[in-house]
Design a protein around this motif. Structure first.
Motif, PDB file in Angstrom:
ATOM      1  N   LEU A  32     -17.949  26.121  47.791  1.00 26.17           N
ATOM      2  CA  LEU A  32     -19.218  25.921  47.083  1.00 26.17           C
ATOM      3  C   LEU A  32     -20.357  26.681  47.742  1.00 26.17           C
ATOM      4  CD1 LEU A  32     -19.166  22.129  46.118  1.00 26.17           C
ATOM      5  CD2 LEU A  32     -18.739  24.110  44.643  1.00 26.17           C
ATOM      6  N   ALA A  33     -20.301  26.814  49.061  1.00 25.60           N
ATOM      7  CA  ALA A  33     -21.362  27.521  49.787  1.00 25.60           C
ATOM      8  C   ALA A  33     -21.352  29.020  49.488  1.00 25.60           C
ATOM      9  CB  ALA A  33     -21.221  27.287  51.286  1.00 25.60           C
ATOM     10  N   GLY A  34     -20.248  29.526  48.964  1.00 29.92           N
ATOM     11  CA  GLY A  34     -20.130  30.959  48.701  1.00 29.92           C
ATOM     12  C   GLY A  34     -20.509  31.365  47.288  1.00 29.92           C
ATOM     13  N   MET A  35     -21.229  30.493  46.576  1.00 28.96           N
ATOM     14  CA  MET A  35     -21.642  30.826  45.205  1.00 28.96           C
ATOM     15  C   MET A  35     -22.595  32.025  45.221  1.00 28.96           C
ATOM     16  SD  MET A  35     -20.304  28.472  43.099  1.00 28.96           S
ATOM     17  CE  MET A  35     -21.333  27.890  41.788  1.00 28.96           C
ATOM     18  N   PRO A  36     -22.537  32.881  44.198  1.00 27.05           N
ATOM     19  CA  PRO A  36     -23.435  34.044  44.164  1.00 27.05           C
ATOM     20  C   PRO A  36     -24.900  33.625  44.075  1.00 27.05           C
ATOM     21  CG  PRO A  36     -22.307  33.772  42.074  1.00 27.05           C
ATOM     22  CD  PRO A  36     -21.656  32.822  43.021  1.00 27.05           C
ATOM     23  N   ALA A  37     -25.773  34.446  44.618  1.00 30.46           N
ATOM     24  CA  ALA A  37     -27.199  34.119  44.656  1.00 30.46           C
ATOM     25  C   ALA A  37     -27.794  33.977  43.256  1.00 30.46           C
ATOM     26  CB  ALA A  37     -27.954  35.183  45.450  1.00 30.46           C
ATOM     27  N   TRP A  38     -27.256  34.704  42.284  1.00 30.80           N
ATOM     28  CA  TRP A  38     -27.842  34.671  40.941  1.00 30.80           C
ATOM     29  C   TRP A  38     -27.616  33.349  40.220  1.00 30.80           C
ATOM     30  CZ3 TRP A  38     -23.864  33.782  37.723  1.00 30.80           C
ATOM     31  CH2 TRP A  38     -22.608  34.351  37.995  1.00 30.80           C
ATOM     32  N   VAL A  39     -26.784  32.470  40.772  1.00 35.28           N
ATOM     33  CA  VAL A  39     -26.607  31.157  40.153  1.00 35.28           C
ATOM     34  C   VAL A  39     -27.949  30.439  40.034  1.00 35.28           C
ATOM     35  CG1 VAL A  39     -25.650  28.838  40.542  1.00 35.28           C
ATOM     36  CG2 VAL A  39     -24.188  30.847  40.742  1.00 35.28           C
ATOM     37  N   GLY A  40     -28.816  30.657  41.009  1.00 38.44           N
ATOM     38  CA  GLY A  40     -30.133  30.030  40.972  1.00 38.44           C
ATOM     39  C   GLY A  40     -31.018  30.541  39.854  1.00 38.44           C
ATOM     40  N   ASP A  41     -30.626  31.640  39.208  1.00 39.18           N
ATOM     41  CA  ASP A  41     -31.413  32.207  38.110  1.00 39.18           C
ATOM     42  C   ASP A  41     -30.890  31.803  36.726  1.00 39.18           C
ATOM     43  OD1 ASP A  41     -33.105  33.568  39.889  1.00 39.18           O
ATOM     44  OD2 ASP A  41     -31.664  35.221  40.068  1.00 39.18           O
ATOM     45  N   LEU A  42     -29.779  31.055  36.677  1.00 41.69           N
ATOM     46  CA  LEU A  42     -29.330  30.506  35.407  1.00 41.69           C
ATOM     47  C   LEU A  42     -30.329  29.442  34.966  1.00 41.69           C
ATOM     48  CD1 LEU A  42     -25.536  29.955  36.235  1.00 41.69           C
ATOM     49  CD2 LEU A  42     -26.550  31.911  35.043  1.00 41.69           C
ATOM     50  N   VAL A  43     -30.643  29.413  33.689  1.00 35.89           N
ATOM     51  CA  VAL A  43     -31.641  28.459  33.176  1.00 35.89           C
ATOM     52  C   VAL A  43     -30.958  27.523  32.189  1.00 35.89           C
ATOM     53  CG1 VAL A  43     -33.855  28.155  32.021  1.00 35.89           C
ATOM     54  CG2 VAL A  43     -33.457  30.186  33.442  1.00 35.89           C
ATOM     55  N   TRP A  44     -30.855  26.237  32.563  1.00 32.11           N
ATOM     56  CA  TRP A  44     -30.269  25.251  31.656  1.00 32.11           C
ATOM     57  C   TRP A  44     -31.229  25.024  30.480  1.00 32.11           C
ATOM     58  CZ3 TRP A  44     -26.355  26.401  34.065  1.00 32.11           C
ATOM     59  CH2 TRP A  44     -25.997  26.006  35.349  1.00 32.11           C
ATOM     60  N   MET A  45     -30.687  25.130  29.269  1.00 28.63           N
ATOM     61  CA  MET A  45     -31.531  25.074  28.075  1.00 28.63           C
ATOM     62  C   MET A  45     -31.093  23.986  27.093  1.00 28.63           C
ATOM     63  SD  MET A  45     -34.035  27.085  28.470  1.00 28.63           S
ATOM     64  CE  MET A  45     -34.671  26.879  26.824  1.00 28.63           C
ATOM     65  N   GLY A  46     -30.401  22.952  27.585  1.00 29.69           N
ATOM     66  CA  GLY A  46     -30.034  21.846  26.718  1.00 29.69           C
ATOM     67  C   GLY A  46     -28.622  21.978  26.189  1.00 29.69           C
ATOM     68  N   GLY A  47     -28.448  21.717  24.906  1.00 29.46           N
ATOM     69  CA  GLY A  47     -27.134  21.736  24.293  1.00 29.46           C
ATOM     70  C   GLY A  47     -26.609  20.333  24.059  1.00 29.46           C
ATOM     71  N   PRO A  48     -25.619  20.179  23.159  1.00 30.75           N
ATOM     72  CA  PRO A  48     -25.095  18.853  22.828  1.00 30.75           C
ATOM     73  C   PRO A  48     -24.508  18.137  24.037  1.00 30.75           C
ATOM     74  CG  PRO A  48     -24.402  20.476  21.195  1.00 30.75           C
ATOM     75  CD  PRO A  48     -25.021  21.237  22.322  1.00 30.75           C
ATOM     76  N   GLY A  49     -24.858  16.851  24.182  1.00 32.76           N
ATOM     77  CA  GLY A  49     -24.336  16.044  25.270  1.00 32.76           C
ATOM     78  C   GLY A  49     -22.919  15.582  24.988  1.00 32.76           C
ATOM     79  N   MET A  50     -22.461  14.601  25.768  1.00 28.61           N
ATOM     80  CA  MET A  50     -21.084  14.116  25.687  1.00 28.61           C
ATOM     81  C   MET A  50     -20.747  13.629  24.279  1.00 28.61           C
ATOM     82  SD  MET A  50     -19.942  14.256  28.873  1.00 28.61           S
ATOM     83  CE  MET A  50     -20.623  14.373  30.554  1.00 28.61           C
TER      84      MET A  50
END
Length: 308
Positions: A108-126
């Protein structure tokens, strides 16, 4: 008299046509990304116009799914997400299930730096099998993904072991053309703050509900998820405590199918200050709203309501 009757009939016909055209002109525009479920993949559209946008998932896949929507930063595509994020998280999960927490944390510590630039925008829940999930958000032009990472037998639904093949990772493009959809109306308003989920306005009713969700405050948990809302039905046999915490992905048994309750919809994370909408079709009975965060109930992110 005959001429008068003919004139009246023509006038009535013209008025009827005029009213029909007016009704057609006034019909609200829809801007919808339609998706279905085929095994462990989403199937459906890969483009949609911009502006207010509904993502609708018809879940007939036999188990609980959801559709987290997020925007990709410039230079990142779905293949990179699959190779550098999905496969790494699955490897970490596999290591943790085997009892190797050190390896799991290292991955998990080796995730790419750009992961922090993903923007969660909602979407259908469970949504449980047989439920149609629908969420509406304001989406700007760009490249996006709809994703489900619920687990079955320790394997995330977004993971496909075949190199180059996607699991439940569905890329789509929001086009520059405005879809012309108006902001939805709502009969219920939820507010999500750092203190929890509150029903701020209105009331749930039998049948179709439109739920406005105000993300008043947002917090990042475990460097990945934030405040969201997932609605479940509470039956006599429902273990409410288990259902409230099931949405938390990070415990090994979190989001493992089968789900401990019947989920009927909701909306995923959005940035603080955002507003999104989701649709529910409810029967009379008891319901709960939980969130995909650690210890949701203890942190104020489990709310019960009754539909009468």
């Amino acid at each position: 008299m005959k001429n008068i009757l003919i004139t009246a009939a023509l006038s009535a016909a013209l008025l009827g046509c005029s009213q029909a055209e007016t009704a057609q002109d006034e019909a609200p525009a829809e801007n919808v990304l339609e998706l279905g479920v085929d095994g462990m993949t989403f199937v459906g559209d890969d483009t949609v116009n911009s502006g207010w946008t509904t993502v609708r998932i018809d879940n007939d896949g036999g188990m609980t799914h959801f559709g987290l929507v997020y925007r990709l930063p410039e230079g990142v595509d779905a293949e990179m997400v699959d190779e550098e994020v999905v496969r790494r998280i699955q490897a970490s999960l596999t290591a943790r299930i085997a009892g190797d927490d050190e390896e799991a944390d290292f991955l998990l510590a080796g995730m790419p730096a750009w992961v922090g630039d993903l923007v969660w925008m909602g979407g259908p829940g469970m949504i449980s099998n047989g439920v149609v999930g629908e969420a509406t958000m304001f989406l700007a032009p760009g490249n996006y993904i709809v994703e489900c990472y619920v687990k079955s037998n320790g394997v995330q639904h977004n993971y496909n072991p075949t190199p180059g093949e996607f699991g439940m990772v569905h890329p789509f493009t929001v086009l520059p053309e405005d879809g012309g959809m108006a902001e939805p109306e709502a009969n219920v308003t939820l507010e999500l703050t750092n203190a929890g989920i509150q029903i701020a306005e209105g009331a749930f009713r039998p049948g179709v509900n439109s739920v406005r969700t105000r993300f008043v405050e947002q917090t990042l948990y475990n460097n990945f998820v934030g405040h969201d809302a997932h609605v479940l039905r509470i039956d006599d046999e429902t273990d409410v405590a288990a259902a409230a915490r099931w949405a938390d992905f990070f415990p090994v048994d979190g989001q493992q199918t089968p789900a401990p309750a019947h989920f009927v919809g909701g909306i995923h994370d959005m940035p603080g200050g955002s507003t999104g909408y989701f649709r529910l079709d409810l029967e009379t009975g008891e319901y709960g709203i939980t969130a995909e965060i650690p210890e949701a109930e203890a942190n104020g992110f489990f709310t019960r309501f009754t539909v009468e």
